[in-house]
Design a protein around this motif. Structure first.
Motif, PDB file in Angstrom:
ATOM      1  N   ARG A 136      -6.173  15.605  -7.209  1.00 33.43           N
ATOM      2  CA  ARG A 136      -6.240  15.309  -8.647  1.00 33.43           C
ATOM      3  C   ARG A 136      -6.367  16.579  -9.463  1.00 33.43           C
ATOM      4  O   ARG A 136      -5.768  16.706 -10.549  1.00 33.43           O
ATOM      5  CB  ARG A 136      -7.422  14.376  -8.913  1.00 33.43           C
ATOM      6  N   THR A 137      -7.170  17.527  -8.960  1.00 34.66           N
ATOM      7  CA  THR A 137      -7.323  18.800  -9.666  1.00 34.66           C
ATOM      8  C   THR A 137      -5.994  19.536  -9.730  1.00 34.66           C
ATOM      9  O   THR A 137      -5.612  20.095 -10.769  1.00 34.66           O
ATOM     10  CB  THR A 137      -8.371  19.676  -8.954  1.00 34.66           C
ATOM     11  N   ARG A 138      -5.271  19.546  -8.613  1.00 34.23           N
ATOM     12  CA  ARG A 138      -3.981  20.211  -8.561  1.00 34.23           C
ATOM     13  C   ARG A 138      -2.990  19.537  -9.508  1.00 34.23           C
ATOM     14  O   ARG A 138      -2.219  20.215 -10.214  1.00 34.23           O
ATOM     15  CB  ARG A 138      -3.437  20.186  -7.130  1.00 34.23           C
ATOM     16  N   ALA A 139      -3.014  18.192  -9.525  1.00 27.74           N
ATOM     17  CA  ALA A 139      -2.108  17.465 -10.414  1.00 27.74           C
ATOM     18  C   ALA A 139      -2.429  17.750 -11.879  1.00 27.74           C
ATOM     19  O   ALA A 139      -1.526  17.891 -12.711  1.00 27.74           O
ATOM     20  CB  ALA A 139      -2.202  15.968 -10.124  1.00 27.74           C
ATOM     21  N   ALA A 140      -3.747  17.851 -12.198  1.00 31.56           N
ATOM     22  CA  ALA A 140      -4.140  18.139 -13.578  1.00 31.56           C
ATOM     23  C   ALA A 140      -3.685  19.531 -14.000  1.00 31.56           C
ATOM     24  O   ALA A 140      -3.220  19.735 -15.131  1.00 31.56           O
ATOM     25  CB  ALA A 140      -5.655  18.016 -13.709  1.00 31.56           C
ATOM     26  N   VAL A 188     -11.579  12.558   3.117  1.00 34.38           N
ATOM     27  CA  VAL A 188     -10.631  11.912   2.208  1.00 34.38           C
ATOM     28  C   VAL A 188     -11.046  12.130   0.756  1.00 34.38           C
ATOM     29  O   VAL A 188     -10.204  12.388  -0.115  1.00 34.38           O
ATOM     30  CB  VAL A 188     -10.525  10.410   2.528  1.00 34.38           C
ATOM     31  N   ALA A 189     -12.356  12.014   0.472  1.00 39.90           N
ATOM     32  CA  ALA A 189     -12.841  12.218  -0.898  1.00 39.90           C
ATOM     33  C   ALA A 189     -12.548  13.628  -1.378  1.00 39.90           C
ATOM     34  O   ALA A 189     -12.105  13.836  -2.517  1.00 39.90           O
ATOM     35  CB  ALA A 189     -14.342  11.939  -0.961  1.00 39.90           C
ATOM     36  N   VAL A 190     -12.771  14.614  -0.515  1.00 38.21           N
ATOM     37  CA  VAL A 190     -12.488  16.010  -0.874  1.00 38.21           C
ATOM     38  C   VAL A 190     -10.999  16.203  -1.116  1.00 38.21           C
ATOM     39  O   VAL A 190     -10.577  16.861  -2.079  1.00 38.21           O
ATOM     40  CB  VAL A 190     -12.984  16.959   0.242  1.00 38.21           C
ATOM     41  N   PHE A 191     -10.189  15.614  -0.229  1.00 44.70           N
ATOM     42  CA  PHE A 191      -8.736  15.746  -0.366  1.00 44.70           C
ATOM     43  C   PHE A 191      -8.240  15.122  -1.669  1.00 44.70           C
ATOM     44  O   PHE A 191      -7.417  15.699  -2.383  1.00 44.70           O
ATOM     45  CB  PHE A 191      -8.049  15.092   0.831  1.00 44.70           C
ATOM     46  N   LEU A 194       0.834  -1.198   0.000  1.00 44.31           N
ATOM     47  CA  LEU A 194       0.000   0.000   0.000  1.00 44.31           C
ATOM     48  C   LEU A 194       0.872   1.253   0.000  1.00 44.31           C
ATOM     49  O   LEU A 194       1.943   1.255   0.596  1.00 44.31           O
ATOM     50  CB  LEU A 194      -0.912   0.015   1.236  1.00 44.31           C
ATOM     51  N   PRO A 195       0.422   2.321  -0.660  1.00 42.77           N
ATOM     52  CA  PRO A 195       1.177   3.578  -0.637  1.00 42.77           C
ATOM     53  C   PRO A 195       1.301   4.120   0.780  1.00 42.77           C
ATOM     54  O   PRO A 195       0.385   3.961   1.599  1.00 42.77           O
ATOM     55  CB  PRO A 195       0.314   4.510  -1.512  1.00 42.77           C
ATOM     56  N   GLU A 196       2.402   4.791   1.067  1.00 40.40           N
ATOM     57  CA  GLU A 196       2.659   5.319   2.407  1.00 40.40           C
ATOM     58  C   GLU A 196       1.565   6.281   2.856  1.00 40.40           C
ATOM     59  O   GLU A 196       1.133   6.260   4.007  1.00 40.40           O
ATOM     60  CB  GLU A 196       4.015   6.029   2.409  1.00 40.40           C
ATOM     61  N   ARG A 197       1.100   7.129   1.928  1.00 43.51           N
ATOM     62  CA  ARG A 197       0.074   8.117   2.279  1.00 43.51           C
ATOM     63  C   ARG A 197      -1.239   7.432   2.645  1.00 43.51           C
ATOM     64  O   ARG A 197      -1.928   7.840   3.587  1.00 43.51           O
ATOM     65  CB  ARG A 197      -0.133   9.064   1.110  1.00 43.51           C
ATOM     66  N   MET A 198      -1.603   6.388   1.900  1.00 43.41           N
ATOM     67  CA  MET A 198      -2.831   5.662   2.191  1.00 43.41           C
ATOM     68  C   MET A 198      -2.745   4.990   3.564  1.00 43.41           C
ATOM     69  O   MET A 198      -3.714   4.980   4.331  1.00 43.41           O
ATOM     70  CB  MET A 198      -3.088   4.607   1.103  1.00 43.41           C
ATOM     71  N   ILE A 199      -1.581   4.431   3.881  1.00 46.46           N
ATOM     72  CA  ILE A 199      -1.376   3.808   5.180  1.00 46.46           C
ATOM     73  C   ILE A 199      -1.527   4.833   6.297  1.00 46.46           C
ATOM     74  O   ILE A 199      -2.159   4.585   7.321  1.00 46.46           O
ATOM     75  CB  ILE A 199       0.018   3.145   5.245  1.00 46.46           C
ATOM     76  N   GLN A 200      -0.959   6.000   6.072  1.00 42.25           N
ATOM     77  CA  GLN A 200      -1.001   7.061   7.082  1.00 42.25           C
ATOM     78  C   GLN A 200      -2.432   7.484   7.373  1.00 42.25           C
ATOM     79  O   GLN A 200      -2.852   7.558   8.531  1.00 42.25           O
ATOM     80  CB  GLN A 200      -0.192   8.260   6.602  1.00 42.25           C
TER      81      GLN A 200
END
Length: 234
Positions: A218-222, A210-213, A163-169
């Motif tokens: 994703r918006t920021r990455a786009a 979490v959904a908002v984050f 699992l990704p570190e952020r998801m674990i956190q």
């Protein structure tokens, strides 16, 4: 003593399966080394079950646990916030790594100590010690609980590798908040559905956050991707 040991091992091992302590063990295993988690659990379990057999064998009475549950709930919220904050540890900070490990050990031991006071495994140990050899009950119940939680630690360690570190956190923090809500309301409103309602509310709120984050990320990455494409075309 041997019969008391075997009986206590079997009873506590089965009682611990699916208990919140197993989920706690799995959560800690996602964040820390397995030997730190198992060490904290062993110390906490040894102390709690020593208290349990003392109560069952020498006193024959139970102890009030409402206040302890409230304190434990607050402690778990603090653990959740600590997890969200994350560790500011670099690879070459050996001395700091040692301090972090010690802090994690103390946090795990205190968390399990508070969570097990008044839990069904403690009450089962008290009951067993009232009618069986207290030394055997102490050893058997301690080994039984550590063995059951070790299964959860293995699962947590395996998940942590995939699992990704952020998801674990975030997942660990949410679980800590859920544990905190359950313990707090078990102490504040014992015998009611309040702990389960509070846990459901925490899960629902966490899911929205979490959904908002994730959406914002994703918006920021786009936007960053579009900006990079614009720069490359220019």
């Amino acid at each position: 003593m041997l019969s008391a040991l075997l009986l206590s091992f079997a009873v506590i091992f089965v009682a611990e399966l699916g208990d919140k302590s197993q989920l706690m063990a799995m959560t800690f295993a996602l964040r820390y080394k397995w030997y730190v988690v198992i060490g904290g659990i062993t110390v906490a379990t040894t102390v709690v079950h020593l208290v349990s057999v003392a109560v069952g064998h020498f006193l024959g009475v139970s102890i009030p646990t409402e206040a302890i549950s409230i304190v434990g709930g607050i402690a778990f919220v603090i653990f959740g916030l600590w997890t969200l904050r994350g560790d500011s540890l670099s690879d070459d900070e050996g001395a700091k790594a040692s301090r972090v490990t010690k802090s994690a050990f103390l946090a795990i031991a205190s968390a399990f100590f508070l969570a097990e006071l008044g839990d069904k495994t403690m009450l089962a140990t008290v009951t067993l010690a009232a009618d069986n050899d207290w030394v055997g009950v102490w050893i058997g119940s301690t080994i039984g609980m550590v063995a059951a939680d070790a299964l959860a630690i293995v699962v947590g360690a395996v998940l942590g590798k995939h699992l990704p570190e952020r998801m674990i956190q975030y997942g660990a923090a949410i679980l800590f908040f859920v544990f905190g809500a359950v313990l707090f309301f078990e102490g504040l409103m014992p015998g009611t559905a309040a702990p389960y309602i509070a846990a459901g509310a925490v899960v629902a709120i966490s899911a929205v956050v979490v959904a908002v984050f994730v959406r914002r990320s994703r918006t920021r990455a786009a936007r960053e991707s579009e900006k990079q494409d614009t720069i490359e075309r220019a």
